[in-house]
Design an enzyme around this catalytic site. Structure first.
Site, PDB file in Angstrom:
ATOM      1  N   SER A   1      -9.849   2.299   2.749  1.00 54.32           N
ATOM      2  CA  SER A   1      -8.921   2.966   1.872  1.00 54.32           C
ATOM      3  C   SER A   1      -7.928   2.069   1.151  1.00 54.32           C
ATOM      4  O   SER A   1      -7.335   2.494   0.173  1.00 54.32           O
ATOM      5  CB  SER A   1      -8.129   3.984   2.699  1.00 54.32           C
TER       6      SER A   1
ATOM      7  N   LYS B   1       0.855  -1.190   0.000  1.00 57.68           N
ATOM      8  CA  LYS B   1       0.000   0.000   0.000  1.00 57.68           C
ATOM      9  C   LYS B   1       0.890   1.239   0.000  1.00 57.68           C
ATOM     10  O   LYS B   1       1.906   1.286   0.698  1.00 57.68           O
ATOM     11  CB  LYS B   1      -0.901  -0.016   1.243  1.00 57.68           C
TER      12      LYS B   1
ATOM     13  N   SER C   1     -10.339   0.011   6.917  1.00 57.62           N
ATOM     14  CA  SER C   1      -9.691   0.159   5.607  1.00 57.62           C
ATOM     15  C   SER C   1      -9.018  -1.090   5.051  1.00 57.62           C
ATOM     16  O   SER C   1      -8.627  -1.110   3.895  1.00 57.62           O
ATOM     17  CB  SER C   1      -8.649   1.288   5.661  1.00 57.62           C
TER      18      SER C   1
END
Lengths: 490, 482
Positions: free
Chosen positions: A151, A76, A175
């Site tokens: 997210s 990420k 997330s």
């Protein structure tokens, strides 16, 4: 190689069936083909990845291979990786090349894993749909008109569409779990403090926690020992030995007590989601588990509490992006105030600004007691609810999200509706508990449904056992979007 | 109308840790700009603070030295504001729960002692430095100082004049060095004060509106800034005006304070507990182990000097201005009789103090060692040299700078500075002097006491000051009154 388990890939590498370079090239090729459609990655650097892959091959040749040596992992873009563009999904950091590695990146590097690239995400991890990214939304592989959740949407999409064997995510209010649910993969948010936050760009420090995302509970169990572990550079990192998270996978579930919090089955949740959860509970009963009704009376407060505390911390955490030392600096300024105002006005997107404003407001003089302090008190009550519930059961179960993946743009003009999509995940962060999401069904439109499993503090190994036993009996975790199969790859 | 001045001081003492309070970068002064600022200090994305235990230990030392309460649990808070030399956009400080609460410090106001109550002392990090020169109208930022550990020490509004404020600041300055938590270097900014100043009609009890004067880094500036500010406030009120609560800066060139920002545009710092740091937990054991390493404190030492050595409170205060001075004094005086001790005290407080000031040296750099002083005083008390000649020996020792006790006797010998106490030798010189001074002898016999003194002077002159004055006196009397 597509959607193969980490164990299979590890064996493939060990037996010489393919090299890490070949494996990495395979995924780089899929990214090259599919990323223009899915927008799952912000940065791909084949040269860097392949250099790591050939180093991994060399390591294996020297007989120094570890379980993850040579396996490509998507990171990420919230994790700082040395010499990699690290944007956090923001224009503010769209040119920021990190001079250092996050603890998590260091750990993957020393485990011999290959950094396959940096995945797309909501800007500064603020969002539940990946639509707030400066680099554009990620598409859900099951229906590209739909969001992948957020997210960690880029990571979820990468695993779901077979662009990466596994990925990292971070979870501040859901997330990891919500995008895992929306894309039909598995994701685990560990107990707060288990994974170092050093080099993980902060959103809300007391809630942020990194964790693995993958095809199965077994894969997550392989990734956990790499991600978890004490780091003296993070004062909230817990000094405890790294566990073997695979040790309990094979344990039968007889005697397991599953708590079903009645608040998790509230109105407003899609009947199809509720039905899938109920089906999975039936499956668990077949596996020998018993069901306990429990209650989390303060659950309803978790969204408002979260939207006081997380923005408060964020408003302060994001103050460092001022255009002075690094990051976006406006070309338009005469005075110091203009330098700050214009750099931040241009560098941050609307959702980030909204949260900075909320955060500054709840911390300001005269409002602090009414908002921040009260929210902190309620946070303790919410955590106490979980403690009380765990007196009667081993794990809690319920839906990860009240709905399946929604359409792009469907909620982006209604922040409160957007915030409510995290209603079942947020309380877990407030309590600092571990939570995971595993696939447990498809709705009528063929969209994945996630089952949330919440464990007591440090019970990750037990949760992985609970998830793995279900995955031995069912095949929901193996279902993949029909649109991005192997045929595309050759 | 008569006015009463009310002052409270906030002092920032830089703690003497080798590395910063939340990072491992060095705190050494004077390095090239931004060479001592690591990823944490420049606030890169993703970095986190880790507390330096040395800073906590020093705060505990301070708390114990002033008799304060050490909180078993204290909390770091973020003070949020934007400024280019504040990399994170917030300063990590302590707000609602400081590490040290209460305590007091004794100061001397003239000859009397006054106790100044402390409100609190808390840990915080320093900001960087903005450099406005040499950048062609742009501003340069040096983050070397960012993250340097500070202890902010806050008094109650107990001070009643600039003199008291300076006396307090000096006592505090001496204390932080005494207990080894701060080097006290004021030029380098290691010790600086903010003064909260207000005035009120004498006899009233409500506090007047205060102004805060920031960043006073010398005792002289502290005194002058307060004096100016007091005059300004009194004049303002007497002319029918009203003091506005504001932050002011002292300009040493113009010797005045001027407004920096008023309360209206004061920041809302939006303090909240820093979620990146755990509360500081201090148990009894830690406090006890820090207490065990504390040196004898100035007050205790002063009392002991008065008791054990029988010296005056004034001398004792003088000799306990720093640990080094006290150690020097004790090195010279310990184990001696009362007379010797008193002489040592006089030497340290007098000639040695003066010469150190003249040559701009600290006592540890003294060119006369405490063992030399001990030997020199011994030679005075045993009559080898006169008190007067001892100064010549001292000057010779200072010029030589050898620091060896033996050199005292060597210098007395080689320069022939021994006192002449031999009665026969003195009588001989007296007779020679009397033979040449017929007029003075006549005057003395006519009842002029002045003439006697002149004759003593002549004898001393003839012996180049080495004659034992008592012997000279006795001998002259014997001859003249015979």
């Amino acid at each position: 190689m597509l959607h193969a388990s980490l164990k299979t890939l590890s064996q493939g590498l060990a037996s010489g069936k393919y090299s890490s370079v070949e494996l990495t090239q395979y995924f780089l090729r899929r990214i090259e083909q599919l990323n223009p459609t899915l927008n799952s990655f912000i940065t791909v650097d084949a040269q860097k990845s392949l250099a790591q892959a050939s180093a991994a091959d060399a390591q294996r040749a020297q007989g120094r291979a570890q379980p993850l040596t040579g396996i490509p992992i998507a990171q990420k873009d919230i994790f700082c990786a040395k010499d990699w563009l690290t944007t956090c999904g923001s224009k503010m950091l769209s040119q920021f090349i990190s001079p250092y590695d996050a603890h998590v990146i260091e750990r993957f590097n020393s485990a011999g894993a290959v950094n396959l690239g940096k995945t797309n995400m909501d800007e500064f991890a603020m969002g539940s749909s990946n639509e707030t990214s400066f680099f554009g939304p990620v598409r859900n592989p099951w229906d590209t008109e739909r969001v992948p959740g957020g997210s960690s949407g880029g990571s979820a999409c990468a695993v779901a569409a077979g662009l990466a064997p596994a990925a990292t995510g971070t979870d501040t209010g859901g997330s990891i779990r919500q995008p895992a649910a929306f894309t039909g993969i598995c994701g685990l948010k560990p107990t707060y403090g288990l994974v170092s936050r050093y080099g993980m760009i902060a959103f809300a420090s007391s809630l942020d926690q990194g964790g693995p995302m993958g095809n199965s509970a077994e894969d997550l169990a392989m990734l956990m020992p790499v991600m978890a572990g004490f780091d003296a550079r993070d004062s909230t990192s817990l000094d405890r030995p790294v566990e073997d998270y695979e040790r309990d996978l094979a344990k039968p579930l007889s005697g397991l007590r599953i708590g079903l919090p009645k608040e998790f089955f509230a109105q407003g949740t899609s009947p199809e989601v509720l039905n899938a959860i109920e089906q999975s509970i039936v499956e668990y009963q077949k596996l020998g588990a018993s069901i306990v009704e429990v209650s989390l009376p303060n659950m309803a407060l978790s969204v408002p509490v979260y939207y006081v505390l997380a923005p408060a911390e964020a408003s302060s955490n994001l103050s460092r992006y001022d255009g002075v030392r690094y990051g976006h600096r406006s070309a338009q300024y005469q005075t110091l105030s203009e330098l700050y105002e214009n750099s931040r006005a241009e560098g941050f997107g609307a959702e980030v600004k909204r949260r900075i404003l909320i955060g500054a407001y709840v911390l300001s003089h005269g409002y602090y007691d009414a908002y921040y302090l009260r929210a902190q008190k309620l946070r303790r009550l919410i955590a106490q609810d979980f403690t009380d519930a765990f007196a009667h059961c081993d794990v809690l179960m319920g839906p990860t999200s009240p709905s399946t993946a929604f359409k792009l743009g469907e909620k982006s003009n209604d922040p409160v509706q957007m915030y409510l999509s995290d209603i079942y995940t947020i309380a877990v962060n407030l309590a600092g508990l571990p939570g995971m999401s595993i696939p447990c069904g498809l709705d009528k439109q063929g969209l994945p449904i996630g089952l949330q499993i919440i464990g007591n503090y440090f019970r990750e190994a037990q949760m992985l056992n609970v998830a793995h036993q279900y995955q031995l009996a069912t095949d929901w975790h193996q279902r993949r979007s029909p649109h991005f199969g192997e045929a595309l790859t050759s | 109308m008569k006015w009463e001045v009310v002052i409270g001081l906030e002092t920032h003492a830089q703690l003497s840790t080798a590395s910063k309070i939340f990072s491992s970068a060095s705190t050494a002064f004077g390095a090239a700009p931004n060479t001592q600022a690591c990823a944490v200090d420049i606030a890169l994305p993703g970095v986190l603070p880790v507390l330096n235990k040395g800073a906590v230990e020093r705060a505990i030392r301070f708390g114990l030295a002033v008799g304060a309460r050490i909180h078993p649990r204290s909390v770091f808070a973020r003070k949020n504001y934007f400024y280019p030399d504040l990399p994170k956009g917030y300063q990590i400080s302590q707000y609602e729960q400081p590490i040290v609460q209460g305590g007091s410090l004794s100061i001397m106001v003239g000859e009397t002692e006054k106790i100044i109550q402390l409100t609190r002392a808390h840990l915080e990090e320093d900001a960087g430095k903005s450099l406005h020169e040499e950048f062609n109208s742009a501003t340069g930022i040096d983050l070397n100082r960012a993250g340097t550990p500070l202890l902010e020490i806050v008094t109650e509004p107990d001070l009643r004049s600039s003199a008291e404020a300076v006396s307090y600041a000096k006592a505090l300055h001496a204390l932080v060095r005494w207990i080894d938590i701060c080097d006290g270097n004021m030029q380098e900014g290691s010790f600086r004060c903010d003064a909260n100043v207000s005035v009120r009609p004498l006899g009233t009890t409500t506090l007047g509106t205060r102004c805060e004067i920031k960043n006073l880094n010398s005792f002289r500036f502290l005194e002058r800034a307060i004096d100016f500010e007091v005059r300004r406030q009194i004049e303002l009120i007497e002319e029918g005006g009203r003091v506005i609560q504001e932050t002011r800066l002292y300009d040493p060139q113009k010797d005045e304070t001027r407004s920096m920002r008023s309360k209206e545009d004061a920041h809302d710092y939006r303090y909240f507990p820093d979620p990146d740091l755990l509360p500081i937990a201090i148990d009894e054991k830690t406090v006890a182990s820090v207490r065990a390493t504390l040196p004898e404190l100035p007050q205790a030492k002063k009392a002991r000097f008065i008791n054990d050595y029988g010296i005056s409170a004034y001398d004792a205060a003088m000799l306990t201005t720093s640990r080094d001075v006290a150690d020097y004094f004790e090195g010279a005086a310990s184990g001696s009789d009362a007379k010797t001790v008193k002489l040592c005290a006089n030497w340290v407080a007098g000639p040695i103090h003066a010469r150190l000031n003249e040559d701009n040296l600290s006592i540890v750099e003294s060119r006369v060692s405490h063992s030399q002083l001990r030997q020199l005083v011994l030679r005075v008390t045993d009559g080898t040299v006169s008190g007067k000649m001892a100064h010549e020996v001292f000057n010779a020792l200072w010029a030589e700078g050898s620091l060896e006790a033996l050199s005292v006797d060597r210098i007395i010998q080689s320069q022939g500075l021994q006192q002449i106490s031999d009665t026969g030798a003195i009588e001989k010189i007296v007779d020679e002097v009397l033979a040449t001074q017929a007029q003075q002898v006549k005057d003395y016999r006519a009842g002029k006491q002045k003439a006697f003194n002149a004759l003593v002077g002549q004898v001393m002159k003839a012996t180049r000051g080495k004659a034992n004055p008592q012997e000279v006196n006795d001998c002259l009397k014997r001859r003249l009154d015979a």
